[in-house]
Design a protein around this motif. Structure first.
Motif, PDB file in Angstrom:
ATOM      1  N   ILE A  40      19.622 -17.513 -39.022  1.00  0.00           N
ATOM      2  CA  ILE A  40      18.284 -18.104 -38.148  1.00  0.00           C
ATOM      3  C   ILE A  40      18.723 -18.184 -36.577  1.00  0.00           C
ATOM      4  N   ILE A  41      19.842 -18.790 -36.341  1.00  0.00           N
ATOM      5  CA  ILE A  41      20.037 -19.090 -34.986  1.00  0.00           C
ATOM      6  C   ILE A  41      20.314 -18.009 -34.222  1.00  0.00           C
ATOM      7  N   SER A  42      21.150 -16.999 -34.622  1.00  0.00           N
ATOM      8  CA  SER A  42      21.517 -15.829 -34.104  1.00  0.00           C
ATOM      9  C   SER A  42      20.325 -15.129 -33.663  1.00  0.00           C
ATOM     10  N   ILE A  43      19.415 -14.871 -34.566  1.00  0.00           N
ATOM     11  CA  ILE A  43      18.292 -13.726 -34.521  1.00  0.00           C
ATOM     12  C   ILE A  43      17.307 -14.566 -33.598  1.00  0.00           C
ATOM     13  N   ARG A  44      16.958 -15.748 -33.537  1.00  0.00           N
ATOM     14  CA  ARG A  44      16.224 -16.244 -32.513  1.00  0.00           C
ATOM     15  C   ARG A  44      16.690 -16.267 -31.186  1.00  0.00           C
ATOM     16  N   PHE A  45      18.042 -16.435 -31.058  1.00  0.00           N
ATOM     17  CA  PHE A  45      18.911 -16.468 -29.670  1.00  0.00           C
ATOM     18  C   PHE A  45      18.629 -15.055 -29.014  1.00  0.00           C
ATOM     19  N   PHE A  46      19.079 -14.089 -29.996  1.00  0.00           N
ATOM     20  CA  PHE A  46      19.106 -12.759 -29.756  1.00  0.00           C
ATOM     21  C   PHE A  46      17.556 -12.281 -29.394  1.00  0.00           C
ATOM     22  N   LEU A  47      16.732 -12.189 -29.993  1.00  0.00           N
ATOM     23  CA  LEU A  47      15.213 -11.900 -29.547  1.00  0.00           C
ATOM     24  C   LEU A  47      14.868 -12.374 -28.268  1.00  0.00           C
ATOM     25  N   LYS A  48      15.350 -13.677 -27.990  1.00  0.00           N
ATOM     26  CA  LYS A  48      14.699 -14.359 -26.879  1.00  0.00           C
ATOM     27  C   LYS A  48      15.361 -13.728 -25.663  1.00  0.00           C
ATOM     28  N   LEU A  49      16.624 -13.127 -25.797  1.00  0.00           N
ATOM     29  CA  LEU A  49      17.556 -12.514 -24.778  1.00  0.00           C
ATOM     30  C   LEU A  49      17.427 -11.094 -24.668  1.00  0.00           C
ATOM     31  N   ILE A  50      17.288 -10.129 -25.546  1.00  0.00           N
ATOM     32  CA  ILE A  50      17.530  -8.848 -25.464  1.00  0.00           C
ATOM     33  C   ILE A  50      16.635  -8.229 -24.323  1.00  0.00           C
ATOM     34  N   ASP A  51      15.392  -8.552 -24.055  1.00  0.00           N
ATOM     35  CA  ASP A  51      14.648  -7.665 -23.106  1.00  0.00           C
ATOM     36  C   ASP A  51      15.044  -8.161 -21.844  1.00  0.00           C
ATOM     37  N   LYS A  52      15.976  -9.210 -21.422  1.00  0.00           N
ATOM     38  CA  LYS A  52      16.464  -9.636 -20.441  1.00  0.00           C
ATOM     39  C   LYS A  52      17.867  -8.947 -19.990  1.00  0.00           C
ATOM     40  N   ILE A  53      18.817  -9.107 -21.090  1.00  0.00           N
ATOM     41  CA  ILE A  53      19.997  -8.464 -20.803  1.00  0.00           C
ATOM     42  C   ILE A  53      20.450  -7.267 -21.276  1.00  0.00           C
ATOM     43  N   LYS A  54      19.513  -6.787 -22.055  1.00  0.00           N
ATOM     44  CA  LYS A  54      19.491  -5.211 -22.562  1.00  0.00           C
ATOM     45  C   LYS A  54      20.827  -5.105 -23.442  1.00  0.00           C
ATOM     46  N   LEU A  55      21.273  -3.818 -23.608  1.00  0.00           N
ATOM     47  CA  LEU A  55      22.468  -3.532 -24.535  1.00  0.00           C
ATOM     48  C   LEU A  55      23.718  -3.588 -23.887  1.00  0.00           C
ATOM     49  N   LEU A  56      23.816  -3.307 -22.427  1.00  0.00           N
ATOM     50  CA  LEU A  56      25.096  -3.383 -22.232  1.00  0.00           C
ATOM     51  C   LEU A  56      26.297  -4.487 -22.269  1.00  0.00           C
ATOM     52  N   PRO A  57      25.800  -5.731 -22.284  1.00  0.00           N
ATOM     53  CA  PRO A  57      26.582  -6.930 -22.514  1.00  0.00           C
ATOM     54  C   PRO A  57      27.441  -6.614 -23.924  1.00  0.00           C
ATOM     55  N   PHE A  58      26.551  -6.187 -25.092  1.00  0.00           N
ATOM     56  CA  PHE A  58      27.004  -6.078 -26.099  1.00  0.00           C
ATOM     57  C   PHE A  58      27.830  -4.827 -26.290  1.00  0.00           C
ATOM     58  N   ALA A  59      27.627  -3.783 -25.558  1.00  0.00           N
ATOM     59  CA  ALA A  59      28.381  -2.632 -25.582  1.00  0.00           C
ATOM     60  C   ALA A  59      29.790  -2.998 -25.155  1.00  0.00           C
ATOM     61  N   ILE A  60      30.147  -3.941 -23.938  1.00  0.00           N
ATOM     62  CA  ILE A  60      31.175  -4.298 -23.423  1.00  0.00           C
ATOM     63  C   ILE A  60      31.927  -5.054 -24.463  1.00  0.00           C
ATOM     64  N   TYR A  61      31.203  -5.820 -25.228  1.00  0.00           N
ATOM     65  CA  TYR A  61      31.853  -6.665 -26.001  1.00  0.00           C
ATOM     66  C   TYR A  61      32.328  -5.803 -27.300  1.00  0.00           C
ATOM     67  N   ARG A  62      31.727  -4.851 -27.732  1.00  0.00           N
ATOM     68  CA  ARG A  62      32.202  -4.022 -28.860  1.00  0.00           C
ATOM     69  C   ARG A  62      33.531  -3.168 -28.546  1.00  0.00           C
ATOM     70  N   ILE A  63      33.479  -2.773 -27.131  1.00  0.00           N
ATOM     71  CA  ILE A  63      34.669  -2.372 -26.487  1.00  0.00           C
ATOM     72  C   ILE A  63      35.959  -3.204 -26.646  1.00  0.00           C
ATOM     73  N   VAL A  64      35.809  -4.330 -26.301  1.00  0.00           N
ATOM     74  CA  VAL A  64      36.834  -5.400 -26.323  1.00  0.00           C
ATOM     75  C   VAL A  64      37.154  -5.701 -27.696  1.00  0.00           C
ATOM     76  N   LEU A  65      36.386  -5.660 -28.547  1.00  0.00           N
ATOM     77  CA  LEU A  65      36.659  -6.027 -30.034  1.00  0.00           C
ATOM     78  C   LEU A  65      37.397  -4.950 -30.421  1.00  0.00           C
ATOM     79  N   ALA A  66      37.137  -3.654 -30.010  1.00  0.00           N
ATOM     80  CA  ALA A  66      38.039  -2.296 -30.532  1.00  0.00           C
ATOM     81  C   ALA A  66      39.126  -2.451 -30.289  1.00  0.00           C
ATOM     82  N   VAL A  67      39.365  -3.015 -28.858  1.00  0.00           N
ATOM     83  CA  VAL A  67      40.716  -3.012 -28.052  1.00  0.00           C
ATOM     84  C   VAL A  67      41.563  -4.096 -29.105  1.00  0.00           C
ATOM     85  N   ILE A  68      40.912  -5.216 -29.304  1.00  0.00           N
ATOM     86  CA  ILE A  68      41.675  -6.285 -29.983  1.00  0.00           C
ATOM     87  C   ILE A  68      42.014  -6.041 -31.459  1.00  0.00           C
TER      88      ILE A  68
END
Length: 279
Positions: free
Chosen positions: A245-273
């Protein structure tokens, strides 16, 4: 003490599931790190019980989407004419479009279920999926920035063709680690939807396919839900529901502002870890 630790493990795993299931970051990748590295739930419970637990907490995440999008689901079923006070007239998102979007992944999932379970649930394939998914998200953002036409700003304007093509993108999520949200939101943006509209359609479309798969898996493993394991399952289910509930509400408020790039960078960092820790 052991019983308390089991509950703590359940809450943590529920938290990870709830926060990551519908964000485009791969819940599978996070489960590998948190469970296999830190918690080792399969050493606490038999593997069958641990796997059943993961199905149960996924149902908690699904329930969160149903609650948050209840007006939309009622509207799709023809049981409610208004969403957030706005009366829906003329074209609106229909059950047919959702079914069209579900068909590609549903068919491929049934045909290749055994192959996916045997060959794609490995650390190596998850790492590759994280990286390739990040590239797709970066490309989607790039294309969206260069597009001159206004993006489609509501799921009620999605066509049958777009629903089907987004469904094809969802097929990529059968590759563990790719992320259902990552693939379908990226696909939606590439097809002309706004990030928020693509996210809304992704969440709505995820409910029937995830619920169906989860209930089938639950029926096959019902015998592992006993009085001994019930507190573990209940704690995980509630945790996944609340944090989803918390995650979806937060995500939907932000997605049009921050787009997908921050999540893409996070995924790459996760892959490296994962590479540094497991490989």
């Amino acid at each position: 003490m052991n019983e308390l630790w089991n509950i703590i493990v359940a809450v943590i795993l529920g938290l990870v599931e709830g926060l990551t299931e519908f964000a485009p970051v791969s819940s599978t990748g996070h489960m590998i790190i948190v469970d296999d590295l830190l918690l080792k739930s399969k050493e606490i419970f038999r593997p069958e019980v641990a796997n059943t637990f993961k199905v149960v907490i996924q149902l908690g995440s699904i329930l969160a989407v149903v609650i948050l999008f209840k007006d939309r689901f009622l509207n799709i079923l023809g049981l409610k004419k208004e969403i957030n006070g706005v009366r829906k007239k003329g074209h609106r998102l229909s059950l047919v479009q959702i079914i069209i979007g579900l068909l590609p992944a549903g068919i491929l999932g049934v045909l290749f279920e055994d192959y996916i379970d045997e060959h794609l649930f490995t650390i190596h394939t998850v790492v590759y999926a994280l990286i390739v998914g990040a590239i797709l998200m970066i490309v989607a953002d790039f294309v969206q920035r260069r597009r001159k036409n206004a993006a489609i700003d509501t799921v009620d304007k999605i066509t049958n063709t777009q629903a089907f093509l987004i469904g094809l993108f969802q097929c990529i999520a059968l590759w563990p680690g790719f992320s259902r949200s990552g693939s379908t939101i990226s696909g939606g943006v590439l097809l002309g939807l706004s990030h928020r509209t693509a996210a809304d359609f992704t969440f709505i479309m995820a409910v029937p396919i995830m619920a169906g798969a989860s209930f089938i898996s639950l029926l096959k493993n019902w015998q592992y839900i006993t009085m001994d394991t019930m507190p573990f399952f209940i704690a995980g289910f509630i945790s996944a529901f609340v944090f989803a509930i918390i995650s979806i509400r937060f995500f939907l408020k932000l997605i049009d502002k921050i787009k997908l790039l921050p999540f893409a960078i996070y995924r790459i960092v996760l892959a490296v870890i994962i590479i540094l820790v497991f490989l």
